[in-house]
Write an enzyme that holds these catalytic residues in place. Structure first.
Site, PDB file in Angstrom:
ATOM      1  CD  GLU A   1      -2.912  -1.512-132.239  1.00  0.00           C
ATOM      2  OE1 GLU A   1      -3.853  -2.289-132.504  1.00  0.00           O
ATOM      3  OE2 GLU A   1      -2.331  -0.836-133.084  1.00  0.00           O
TER       4      GLU A   1
ATOM      5  NE  ARG B   1       6.103  35.377-122.645  1.00  0.00           N
ATOM      6  CZ  ARG B   1       6.754  36.185-123.466  1.00  0.00           C
ATOM      7  NH1 ARG B   1       8.084  36.229-123.441  1.00  0.00           N
ATOM      8  NH2 ARG B   1       6.108  36.950-124.304  1.00  0.00           N
TER       9      ARG B   1
ATOM     10  CD  GLN C   1      -9.043  31.847-110.664  1.00  0.00           C
ATOM     11  OE1 GLN C   1      -9.878  32.566-111.212  1.00  0.00           O
ATOM     12  NE2 GLN C   1      -9.169  31.448-109.428  1.00  0.00           N
TER      13      GLN C   1
END
Ligand SMILES: Cc1cc2nc3c(=O)[nH]c(=O)nc-3n(C[C@H](O)[C@H](O)[C@H](O)COP(=O)(O)OP(=O)(O)OC[C@H]3O[C@@H](n4cnc5c(N)ncnc54)[C@H](O)[C@@H]3O)c2cc1C
Length: 377
Positions: free
Chosen positions: A240, A266, A277
């Site tokens: 798991e 965008r 930055q």
């Protein structure tokens, strides 16, 4: 030190990423909204050999190694970006089918594995109870011997695939101690209770299970009566902590790709936000987190595959993914601004889905307890 994967493994990864993009991604947002498991999607994945990946070919599986399983779960998550699929698939493999393969009688293997591998059957594991979570050994479900049968009574909670499972490995306490039973879910007294309405991974169904005088044959015991914790449960948890976490890092990769795409497209202040930055560094930080997690998960998986000691590395990997996958998802929301707060983009779903990595299969606090115990021993 060799970090390479074989040409076949790379081809497997590429084909599974494409399968994820073609079959899993299209309805992911809708399945999340509706909290719906998609049987048709599962059938398509099963026909591509996904359902039986860890199981040997003689039982109908694909005979993949633990590393192969990590690659497949990672690739499907990268292409499909559906945390619920990773959860259900992981549970089906590592706590459903694998315990039967590793610890079941030949009869149990022949009864269940072919169907689990071709996708006819779904697997599950039930150890957690309302009063027994992190303290997994404290479960109260009882199994009382009656001739060639055991009678199971108790309540389990948080059972992944509970509402859709055909076979469920149930932990119950006999007079010899914790014992794992491989239970046909059609058995009278195996009652699927309330389906749980989750925050994330919503396309994976989760339920309470009530065992009410549920009679199972003694031949359904996995491994040895009274020795389920060490012989069955802890081994499953190893799988798991690697295979399930590989799904989470596939999700991290998808999240970065989505954030990069959005940041390039965008525009604000006359240029793409990727040119600021502050945004570019967020993407760099996300990539750093992803690489650290990926290396940690694959190191643990490789150690396990080689039969080497791996408990420390597996817990480190799980704790890292539990923290950094959420951090990355939140940064993706931030990069998307107000749109990231909407359900129109996968970023908010990634926050909800990724949060499970720090809870299911042993919380981050428990991983840190294991790590510190190993260091302070
Ligand atoms: C979506 C989902 C799917 C799951 N699938 C399955 C499944 O298929 N089968 C199954 O059997 N179980 C499943 N689980 C159960 C899961 O493994 C448990 O939820 C988990 O182990 C934590 O147990 P708990 O929820 O009872 O929390 P608790 O154990 O009550 O913990 C509550 C808080 O206390 C902290 N805590 C507890 N003990 C300590 C300690 N000693 N030191 C420090 N902090 C501690 C925990 O870290 C946590 O922050 C699933 C859970 C979820 C949410």
């Amino acid at each position: 030190m060799d970090f390479s994967i074989t040409t076949e493994q790379q081809a497997l990864f590429d084909s599974m990423r494409k399968l994820g993009a073609d079959v899993v991604a299209p309805g992911a947002a809708e399945r999340d909204r509706e909290g719906r498991w998609d049987r048709e999607m599962w059938a398509k994945l099963a026909s591509a050999g996904v359902a039986g990946m860890p199981i040997p070919e003689e039982y109908g599986g694909s005979g993949g190694s633990i590393l192969d399983c990590c690659l497949v779960n990672e690739a499907l998550a990268q292409g499909g970006h559906d945390g619920g699929l990773g959860l259900s698939l992981g549970a089906h493999w590592v706590i459903g089918a694998v315990p039967i393969w590793l610890h079941g009688s030949e009869e149990l293997k022949r009864t269940w594995l072919p169907g689990l591998c071709d996708g006819t059957y779904m697997g599950a594991w039930a150890s957690t109870e309302p009063e027994s979570g992190s303290d997994a050994a404290s479960f109260r479900t009882t199994a009382v011997r009656d001739g060639d049968e055991f009678v199971l009574n108790g309540t389990k909670i948080f059972i992944t695939n509970g509402p859709i499972a055909d076979v469920c490995n149930v932990l119950a306490r006999t007079d010899k101690g914790p014992t794992a039973f491989c239970v046909d879910t059609r058995t009278p007294g195996f009652v699927v209770g309330r389906e749980l309405d989750k925050m994330g991974c919503r396309s994976s169904p989760t339920a309470e299970i009530h065992l009410q005088d549920c009679r199972v044959p003694a031949s359904s015991i996995l491994s040895i009566e009274g020795e389920a914790l060490w012989k069955v449960a802890f081994e499953c948890f190893d799988w798991e902590r690697t295979v399930m976490m590989a799904g989470s890092i596939g999700g991290m990769r998808a999240t970065i790709t989505e954030a990069i795409t959005y940041a390039k497209q965008r525009e604000q202040f006359g240029k793409p936000i990727a040119h600021f930055q502050a945004i570019a560094h967020k993407i760099a930080e996300m990539e750093i987190n992803y690489h650290a997690c990926r290396n940690a998960v694959y190191k643990a998986a490789w150690l396990k595959q080689e039969g080497k000691e791996h408990q420390l590395e597996a817990s480190i990997a799980k704790a890292m993914v539990g923290k950094l996958s959420v951090e990355n998802a939140l940064e993706s929301v931030q990069i998307h601004g107000g749109y990231g707060y909407l359900k129109d983009f996968p970023a908010e779903r990634a926050v909800r889905d990724s949060k499970l990595s720090s809870i299911g299969g042993g919380t981050t606090e428990i991983q840190k307890m294991i790590i510190s115990r190993l260091l302070l021993a």
